[in-house]
Design an enzyme around this catalytic site. Structure first.
Site, PDB file in Angstrom:
ATOM      1  N   PHE A  25       0.830  -1.199   0.000  1.00  0.00           N
ATOM      2  CA  PHE A  25       0.000   0.000   0.000  1.00  0.00           C
ATOM      3  C   PHE A  25       0.868   1.254   0.000  1.00  0.00           C
ATOM      4  O   PHE A  25       1.760   1.401   0.834  1.00  0.00           O
ATOM      5  CB  PHE A  25      -0.894  -0.020   1.239  1.00  0.00           C
ATOM      6  CG  PHE A  25      -1.869   1.108   1.335  1.00  0.00           C
ATOM      7  CD1 PHE A  25      -2.850   1.272   0.374  1.00  0.00           C
ATOM      8  CD2 PHE A  25      -1.833   1.989   2.398  1.00  0.00           C
ATOM      9  CE1 PHE A  25      -3.775   2.307   0.457  1.00  0.00           C
ATOM     10  CE2 PHE A  25      -2.746   3.026   2.503  1.00  0.00           C
ATOM     11  CZ  PHE A  25      -3.716   3.185   1.529  1.00  0.00           C
ATOM     12  N   SER A  93       3.575  -6.722   2.641  1.00  0.00           N
ATOM     13  CA  SER A  93       2.582  -5.889   3.305  1.00  0.00           C
ATOM     14  C   SER A  93       1.192  -6.086   2.695  1.00  0.00           C
ATOM     15  O   SER A  93       0.684  -7.211   2.676  1.00  0.00           O
ATOM     16  CB  SER A  93       3.036  -4.426   3.254  1.00  0.00           C
ATOM     17  OG  SER A  93       2.300  -3.625   4.151  1.00  0.00           O
ATOM     18  N   MET A  94       0.561  -5.035   2.144  1.00  0.00           N
ATOM     19  CA  MET A  94      -0.730  -5.223   1.505  1.00  0.00           C
ATOM     20  C   MET A  94      -0.630  -6.174   0.324  1.00  0.00           C
ATOM     21  O   MET A  94      -1.608  -6.862  -0.032  1.00  0.00           O
ATOM     22  CB  MET A  94      -1.313  -3.891   1.034  1.00  0.00           C
ATOM     23  CG  MET A  94      -2.694  -4.025   0.378  1.00  0.00           C
ATOM     24  SD  MET A  94      -3.308  -2.505  -0.370  1.00  0.00           S
ATOM     25  CE  MET A  94      -2.340  -2.443  -1.886  1.00  0.00           C
ATOM     26  N   ASP A 194       8.970  -3.808  13.341  1.00  0.00           N
ATOM     27  CA  ASP A 194       8.211  -3.325  12.194  1.00  0.00           C
ATOM     28  C   ASP A 194       7.369  -2.152  12.671  1.00  0.00           C
ATOM     29  O   ASP A 194       6.550  -2.291  13.574  1.00  0.00           O
ATOM     30  CB  ASP A 194       7.315  -4.461  11.670  1.00  0.00           C
ATOM     31  CG  ASP A 194       6.562  -4.110  10.389  1.00  0.00           C
ATOM     32  OD1 ASP A 194       6.283  -2.925  10.161  1.00  0.00           O
ATOM     33  OD2 ASP A 194       6.244  -5.037   9.625  1.00  0.00           O
ATOM     34  N   HIS A 224      10.040  -2.789   8.195  1.00  0.00           N
ATOM     35  CA  HIS A 224       8.890  -3.270   7.439  1.00  0.00           C
ATOM     36  C   HIS A 224       9.222  -3.660   5.992  1.00  0.00           C
ATOM     37  O   HIS A 224       8.825  -4.728   5.520  1.00  0.00           O
ATOM     38  CB  HIS A 224       7.787  -2.209   7.442  1.00  0.00           C
ATOM     39  CG  HIS A 224       6.551  -2.641   6.724  1.00  0.00           C
ATOM     40  ND1 HIS A 224       5.776  -3.698   7.155  1.00  0.00           N
ATOM     41  CD2 HIS A 224       5.952  -2.170   5.586  1.00  0.00           C
ATOM     42  CE1 HIS A 224       4.756  -3.859   6.329  1.00  0.00           C
ATOM     43  NE2 HIS A 224       4.841  -2.956   5.373  1.00  0.00           N
TER      44      HIS A 224
END
Length: 256
Positions: A25, A93-94, A194, A224
């Site tokens: 994202f 992530s996303m 993170d 992250h």
């Protein structure tokens, strides 16, 4: 609107095993480009698309939602499935959320998942108000570029689009509700430190993906965006090993 440098999609044609990668994202393919190139060098057919609303401006992201992002992932998957014998899906992530949804819906058509700090929820108090604030507050401080390694910068938006984030929250609910539908093997790389995704997301995957085995690998020296961080080589090499282990298992199971 033209995409900014590093946001271009990436594709490489190789052997009969395909790998689909999804960025996160407010990010872009640059966050996964070294990983994609590593996989291509290992002989795999690779697709790393640019998600709609990304790579241009955060205002563009607010004009898109999770069905748009997922639609691009499905499109790339179909392209790989048409030319490859097996297709794996990797995400950051996303991107991890999106490829998890793909595996939930496509079942055995997805050979395996490799997830890097996937997001499925947040414990942040203000996040629960995103859908109410979206018409009035269009952006919030940025979440990109959470990297420990000095001198490395992730090309990402300088603001977080609120309406798009509210759509991401809807995606979380859809994916978490169906985690028990996962059947393919899963390897999850999780950064111990993170600043974007909390441990809650990993806990949800580990406890609710009851239909498969989820292997968690902790990253001690990355934040992250671990695919651009100190532990990136371990992720890259480990993902190739993961593919080989799954493909090898499948080859044995196919023998009469």
């Amino acid at each position: 609107m033209a995409v900014f440098p590093g946001a271009e999609p990436y594709a490489a044609d190789g052997g009969p095993v395909g790998v689909l990668l999804s960025h996160g994202f407010t990010g872009c393919p640059a966050s996964l480009r070294p990983w994609a190139e590593h996989l291509a060098a290992a002989g795999y057919t690779v697709r790393l698309p640019l998600l709609p609303g990304h790579g241009t401006s955060w205002q563009d992201a607010n004009r898109t939602g999770w069905p748009d992002w997922y639609g691009r992932i499905e499109q790339s998957f179909e392209e790989l499935a048409a030319r490859c014998e097996q297709v794996f899906a990797f995400g950051l992530s996303m991107g991890g959320t999106l490829v998890t949804r793909l595996a939930e819906q496509r079942g055995d058509a997805v050979a395996g998942l490799v997830l890097v700090n996937p997001s499925y929820a947040t414990e942040r108090f203000d996040a629960r108000f995103a859908r109410f604030l979206a018409p009035f507050v269009h952006s919030r401080p940025a979440i990109g570029n959470d990297i420990k390694k000095p001198g490395v910068v992730e090309p990402a938006y300088d603001r977080t689009p609120v309406a798009a984030f509210a759509s991401l929250q809807k995606l979380w609910h859809v994916v978490v509700d169906d985690l028990d539908k996962l059947t393919c093997p899963v390897r999850m790389y999780r950064s111990v430190e993170d600043h974007v995704v909390e441990p809650l997301s990993a806990k949800l995957l580990l406890t609710r993906a009851t239909g498969t085995a989820v292997q968690e690998v902790l990253l001690e020296n990355s934040y992250h965006v671990a695919t651009l961080d100190n532990d990136a080589p371990a992720i890259f090499d480990g993902s190739v090993e993961f593919i080989r282990s799954v493909v090898g298992t499948a080859a044995v199971e196919d023998v009469p």
